[in-house]
Design an enzyme around this catalytic site. Structure first.
Site, PDB file in Angstrom:
ATOM      1  N   HIS A  35       0.812  -1.211   0.000  1.00  0.00           N
ATOM      2  CA  HIS A  35       0.000   0.000   0.000  1.00  0.00           C
ATOM      3  C   HIS A  35       0.853   1.271   0.000  1.00  0.00           C
ATOM      4  O   HIS A  35       0.402   2.317  -0.466  1.00  0.00           O
ATOM      5  CB  HIS A  35      -0.936   0.019   1.203  1.00  0.00           C
ATOM      6  CG  HIS A  35      -2.170  -0.808   1.029  1.00  0.00           C
ATOM      7  ND1 HIS A  35      -2.202  -2.155   1.266  1.00  0.00           N
ATOM      8  CD2 HIS A  35      -3.417  -0.480   0.616  1.00  0.00           C
ATOM      9  CE1 HIS A  35      -3.416  -2.626   1.018  1.00  0.00           C
ATOM     10  NE2 HIS A  35      -4.172  -1.627   0.614  1.00  0.00           N
ATOM     11  N   GLY A  36       2.046   1.197   0.537  1.00  0.00           N
ATOM     12  CA  GLY A  36       2.870   2.396   0.545  1.00  0.00           C
ATOM     13  C   GLY A  36       4.174   2.184   1.272  1.00  0.00           C
ATOM     14  O   GLY A  36       4.290   1.315   2.144  1.00  0.00           O
TER      15      GLY A  36
END
Length: 470
Positions: free
Chosen positions: A320-321
């Site tokens: 996701h990041g």
């Protein structure tokens, strides 16, 4: 360009449909490809080359992989995965790696490594995962390799899912890339689904966006501030991402494609395992089929199963990041899944009246660190939720809350509980008039909600989708 914008609604979309339906059927993948690439280039023309490059690379590697035998197949698969994941690693994680290295150097009193920030191409995480799934499926012979570059490139570039999913596997629309149905009924059903998603995004998620930003920015949130932050973001994220998925599925249906569902009322889940069967379902299936099961799944004993669950969610969180917050979020959910599995294997069960709110509470606590810009901000919100900075709502937040935001939160709760209400009505065997009201609401509601959303969009600036950052 985003779906919830006038440029998309009144410029790109009419132009796309006009060109698409005026094109002979056997050539309709051409306008899908060309105009989807134009849609992507609206943001950054230079990164279109990266999308096209990844598409061509994966297409050619898959052809060689399909024609290879023995160990050569494994080498081609490794080459294809390394190329795709290398691109993802460079653009998404290089900044994080260098910053972490420089922090370590600073702690040791050494000079930092000079570094220019790398911009993350929008949608990269999603179309790389598509490439990974395609290569593995061809390797496993679960899907025949595509020998038409136009068909494969159109699959990768379909504008409705290009930026933020759902993560559509090639096998799911391979036949429809060659032949698909078009009808007014199908187009109408897709339009209705699009309008529902558009309203979820603009009316609900975007209305809560300023409140969430303000609450998470507080330096010392109170108990009420902290819970308002967590609750408002819980609703904002669902209606933003589920709204995007609904719009993507609806647009695809208007073109004759049947995309997989991505959400199934996740906030009514009775366990964390059920939550992941209902939330971002295409990602959950990807993590299960291409990560959890290859790691060994649950086939190698209880301890290894718990480790596999934790590793899968850690990797899913980091996908996701590039931030410690996402690793913490992944560890939280991996730990919860392991605990739930141990609890279930021991015969543990809770009544629905307890399991649903406890699951929702666990999810909300996870969303705090997921939303936070850094671990320090997450800890401030958690401290507020624990009442360490007072109880009453702070003046710093109270003056920023608008009356309609309270109404939207209440409406969001009602919408999230609609399936439960529907089940209750069916169980009570309400008269046909009640069921008729439900049907009438589904027929008329989307149009009214869409009109309201367009009016609201006219009165304020468009808000990017939350998942664009991933």
């Amino acid at each position: 360009m985003i779906f919830a914008s006038f440029e998309f609604l009144f410029l790109f979309l009419p132009l796309f449909f006009a060109v698409y339906f005026l094109t002979p059927f056997r050539l309709r993948n051409w306008p899908i490809l060309i105009l989807s690439w134009a849609f992507y280039a609206w943001w950054r023309v230079d990164f279109l080359a990266l999308l096209a490059g990844v598409t061509l690379f994966t297409f050619l590697v898959a052809l060689r992989l399909d024609g290879a035998e023995g160990r050569a197949r494994g080498r081609w698969l490794a080459f294809g995965l390394t190329g795709n994941l290398g691109v993802l690693a460079w653009f998404k994680y290089a900044n994080f790696g260098v910053h972490s290295f420089n922090q370590a150097m600073a702690a040791l009193g050494l000079a930092a490594l000079p570094w220019a920030e790398i911009m993350l191409p929008i949608g990269l995480s999603f179309y790389v995962l598509q490439s990974v799934s395609y290569l593995i499926d061809v390797y496993r012979r679960d899907v025949p390799v595509s020998r038409s570059f136009i068909n494969y490139a159109a699959y990768k570039a379909i504008f409705s899912q290009l930026i933020a999913g759902p993560i559509v596997r090639y096998a799911e629309i391979a036949d429809e890339l060659k032949s698909r149905d078009h009808s007014l009924a199908l187009f109408g059903a897709g339009a209705r689904r699009f309008m529902v998603g558009f309203a979820m995004k603009v009316v609900l998620a975007d209305t809560l966006s300023p409140l969430v930003d303000a609450a998470f920015a507080l330096p010392a949130p109170s108990l009420v501030d902290g819970w308002v932050a967590a609750f408002a973001y819980t609703l904002q994220l669902f209606f933003d991402f589920a709204g995007y998925s609904a719009m993507a599925i609806g647009l695809a249906l208007m073109l004759g494609f049947h995309f997989p569902e991505n959400f199934n009322w996740p906030y009514l889940s009775q366990s964390i395992q059920e939550f992941w069967q209902r939330w971002h379902m295409t990602l959950s299936r990807f993590l299960r089929d291409y990560l959890y099961i290859p790691l060994g799944g649950s086939r190698q004993g209880a301890v290894r199963t718990y480790i596999n669950l934790l590793l899968t969610m850690l990797i899913g969180g980091f996908w996701h990041g590039a931030n410690w917050t996402f690793l913490a979020w992944g560890a939280w959910h991996g730990g919860l899944l392991a605990l739930h599995r141990g609890w279930s294997r021991g015969g543990g069960r809770l009544p629905v009246a307890l399991s649903v709110p406890l699951t929702l509470l666990a999810v909300m606590l996870g969303w705090v660190v997921f939303r936070a810009e850094n671990i320090e901000q997450a800890l401030r919100v958690y401290a507020g939720m624990a009442g360490l900075h007072g109880v009453a709502m702070s003046d710093a937040l109270a003056w920023q809350i608008l009356p309609e935001q309270w109404w939207v939160m209440a409406l969001g709760v009602v919408i999230c509980a609609l399936p439960a209400a529907g089940s209750y009505i069916a169980w009570q065997r309400e008269p046909g008039a009640i069921r008729g009201i439900w049907r009438f609401g589904w027929q008329v509601g989307p149009s009214l909600a869409f009109i309201l959303a367009v009016v609201l969009l006219y009165s304020r600036a468009a808000v990017p989708f939350l998942y664009f950052q991933f």
